[in-house]
Design a protein around this motif. Structure first.
Motif: not given
Lengths: 401, 331
Positions: B299-310
């Motif tokens: 999801s483009a909207s959640y890219k920063d969430v995903i990045t920082f979860v990783i």
């Protein structure tokens, strides 16, 4: 030239602030002048954020004040007006601070305030608590006037009109599928939702939908995605400036990423800076809807444009400047009527503030954007949306088919 | 498949930029154990200086006031038409822009170190951190008021023109442009040069010694001040180069453009193991790829969430970062 201008502007701003502080201290002690000066607040993005809209709005309010100070009515009532600038930087927290400054100003009659919906909605609570006239000249998110605040008005039409109009015009232009992008702001999301509803009703399909972030500058992943789903149109809900929604950057990257279909957006894109930011070749063919009619087509618009350019050489008024001008005049006219009813000294008293709000609500005059009057929510009764297209590097109004 | 490859190209380009900035964070941390929060402003200054140099050297800047007062304008005119006229000229101009930016931003970095960090070197560790934040806000506002909140940065068309890769006559349209190749190649080359410089040269040895123990290095006859100054030249210079790339790639410079890339690159440096040059590079490319692929497939909207979860997951399993060794704090 530009640099010198900046420095001069900076020094002037510093001096002005100093002067304001000094005069603020001074006027408390000595009065005795028979002419009463009322302040009119202007809140908008002046140094950062969507500065094209903020600086233009400020110029329009300055023009309105200058005209009012020359008018016979002001002379008869012995009233003068002064603009107090509030730089909200397109940020909700800064806008709230500006609102607090405005409401604590004992001689302020009202504020032409805020451009961005986020900022206007956040600040409206402060204005509401203090029973203070707020007229937004550019916030198009419907939520602003749905809060039940009697003191909140706007002179521009809302997204619930802009979105569907954009969708109808897109369908009429033959676009059947769309990729929807919003910039995660209330403005952008409201606009996209309204556009989507109407576009789907018209039989169009949404092939891709995504949100980008504020201040994002890399759209390449989204662009590659759009290129692969091949829509007829890319609809962007957001603003143009790189430190807010970055619509201009998105447009540039769409074209360099191989997306040849046009981009459409709302009033947040309708600024010359969208074209210079995206580059004239990338911006060519882009569409934007904007509340109101082009200034040059309005009955009072020609005079307004001429006065504007005379006062600010080299500047042309944009549609939002016309809204700011009408908003300032609504406040000025309300001040006149309250001054006549209650007396000049009572205008900013608690009773005067109630009367000011009622007077603005009852506004009915010929402004530069048409007849200025408000419905029970505070939205304008005059609701016109115009579609513009970038032709030869300039925004051009498109006739309704 | 093409879609995947095109997204890889997006991610690698973004990663190249993150890696260049991350190198600056990690170098300063390696030597001083200090996080230079003003580094994102070195990136921003680099973009503004690059734009200024471009306007000076190309015909786009004829309206520029500085160009008008230059006495050797006629000489400049012929130079300009050479720069904007041919591909070779364009490449030379781009190299000059990068060099000017790197040198000036490097000097700015040294100045920052001299006046904002050196007086605080023996102060508690929070003091230089706050000082760095101060420098960051100072520089942002200086550029905002001095020049403009944002300006378009348009490289002449030849450099930015898309070169489409053809394989067996088929148009793959991966979006590989010269600029993207330059960005990735520069960051890889600079990493190799820097790695060799620190591992093989006398100055590099002095740097490693200073990073291990400043006092002992001083006793061995190493001029600690100049080693630190050099670190503050190289790190910001790399940030400045990244700034020019970002300006040219996205076509705009903004006074607050350093904020997000700064945070992401700092993250990249931490993922790779802060203080480790190769780690910063690995972290940068990883972050760019994660960001681009998560936008492409999740999801483009959640890219920063995903990045920082990783990021959090990596740090849970390897607290010192991927290539970092978890050093036990010596008391």
């Amino acid at each position: 030239m530009k640099k010198n201008h900046r420095i001069v502007f900076g020094v002037m701003a510093a001096l002005l602030t100093l002067a304001l502080i000094l005069t603020g201290c001074g006027s408390g002690g000595g009065s005795g002048s028979t002419t009463k000066t009322f302040n009119v607040g202007f809140g908008g993005p002046i140094t950062q954020g969507d500065v094209a809209f903020g600086q233009g709005g400020l110029r329009a309010v300055q023009l309105a004040i200058a005209n009012a100070n020359k008018s016979q009515e002001a002379k008869d009532l012995k009233i003068q007006f002064k603009v107090i600038q509030g730089d909200d930087q397109s940020l909700a927290d800064v806008g709230t601070t500006v609102a607090n400054q405005f409401v604590s100003d004992k001689s302020m009659v009202g504020a032409v305030a805020h451009f961005n919906s986020t900022v206007s909605i956040a600040a409206s609570k402060v204005y509401h608590e203090n029973n203070f006239v707020q007229i937004s000249y550019g916030s198009t998110n419907p939520a602003l006037t749905q809060q039940g605040f009697k003191n909140v008005f706007r002179t521009c039409a809302t997204d619930d009109l802009q979105g569907p109009t954009g969708a109808n015009r897109a369908t009429a232009l033959g676009f059947k599928s769309v990729a929807l992008i919003d910039d995660s702001s209330p403005y952008g999301q409201g606009l996209v939702a309204a556009f989507k509803d109407q576009f789907v009703k018209n039989g169009g399909t949404v092939v891709y939908q995504a949100s980008t972030q504020q201040k994002q500058n890399d759209f390449t992943a989204v662009v590659t995605k759009i290129a692969s789903v091949k829509p007829d149109l890319v609809y962007f809900g957001g603003t143009y400036a790189p430190d807010t929604g970055a619509g201009a950057l998105l447009c540039k990257q769409l074209k360099s990423g191989g997306v040849t279909v046009p981009m459409m957006g709302g009033d947040g894109l309708y600024a010359p800076e969208f074209i210079s930011g995206a580059g004239a070749t990338a911006a060519e063919g882009s569409y934007a809807t904007c509340p109101g009619m082009p200034v040059e087509l309005l009955p009072n618009g020609k005079q307004f444009a001429a006065d504007y350019t005379a006062m600010f050489p080299g500047q042309q008024p944009a549609p939002f400047d016309a809204y700011a001008y009408d908003a300032a005049n609504a406040i000025i006219n309300a001040t006149y009527s309250v001054a006549k009813d209650l007396g000049v000294n009572k205008v900013t008293s608690p009773a005067g503030k109630d009367a000011l709000i009622k007077a603005v609500a009852a506004s009915n005059f010929d402004g530069v954007t048409g007849k200025v009057s408000f419905d029970s929510k505070g939205d304008p009764n005059n609701k016109v949306i115009t579609l513009y297209k970038v032709v030869n590097g300039k925004w051009e109004a498109q006739a309704d088919k | 498949m093409n879609y995947f490859l095109a997204q890889l190209v997006n991610g690698i380009t973004l990663g190249g930029m993150y890696a260049l900035i991350a190198l600056g964070y990690t170098m300063v941390y390696g030597v001083l154990l200090m996080i230079n929060f003003a580094h994102s402003e070195m990136f921003m200054s680099g973009a503004y200086i690059g734009l200024g140099t471009l306007l000076l050297l190309s015909n786009a800047g004829t309206q520029n006031a500085i160009c008008k007062v230059l006495p050797f304008l006629s000489f400049f005119k012929s130079l300009r038409s050479f720069f904007t006229g041919s591909t070779v000229g364009l490449i030379i101009m781009f190299i000059i822009i990068l060099a000017v930016s790197a040198v000036l931003v490097g000097c700015l970095g040294m100045l920052t170190e001299r006046f904002a960090y050196r007086p605080l070197r023996h102060a508690p560790r929070l003091a230089p951190l706050i000082s760095a934040l101060g420098v960051s806000i100072f520089l942002q506002n200086a550029f905002l008021l001095w020049i403009a909140p944002n300006k378009p940065f348009n490289l002449p068309a030849v450099v930015a023109k898309a070169a489409i890769v053809d394989l067996s006559g088929k148009n793959l349209s991966l979006g590989i442009t010269p600029l993207r190749i330059i960005i990735v190649a520069t960051s890889v080359i600079l990493l190799i040069v820097l790695d060799l410089f620190i591992a093989r040269t006398r100055v590099g040895k002095a740097m490693r010694a200073t990073s291990q123990d400043q006092d002992a290095a001083g006793l061995m006859g190493i001029n600690v001040n100049s080693v630190i100054a050099l670190t503050f030249f190289i790190g910001p210079a790399l940030g400045g180069i990244a700034g020019v790339f970002s300006g040219a790639y996205y076509g705009t410079v903004t006074y607050n453009m350093g904020f997000m890339p700064g945070i992401k690159s700092f993250t990249a440096a931490v993922i790779g193991g802060i203080g480790n040059l190769r780690g910063a590079m690995l972290g940068g490319f990883m972050l760019g790829l994660i960001e681009s692929l998560s936008q492409a497939y999740i999801s483009a909207s959640y890219k920063d969430v995903i990045t920082f979860v990783i990021l959090i997951v990596i740090l849970i399993f390897r607290p010192g970062g991927l290539l970092g060794s978890s050093v036990v704090e010596k008391v």
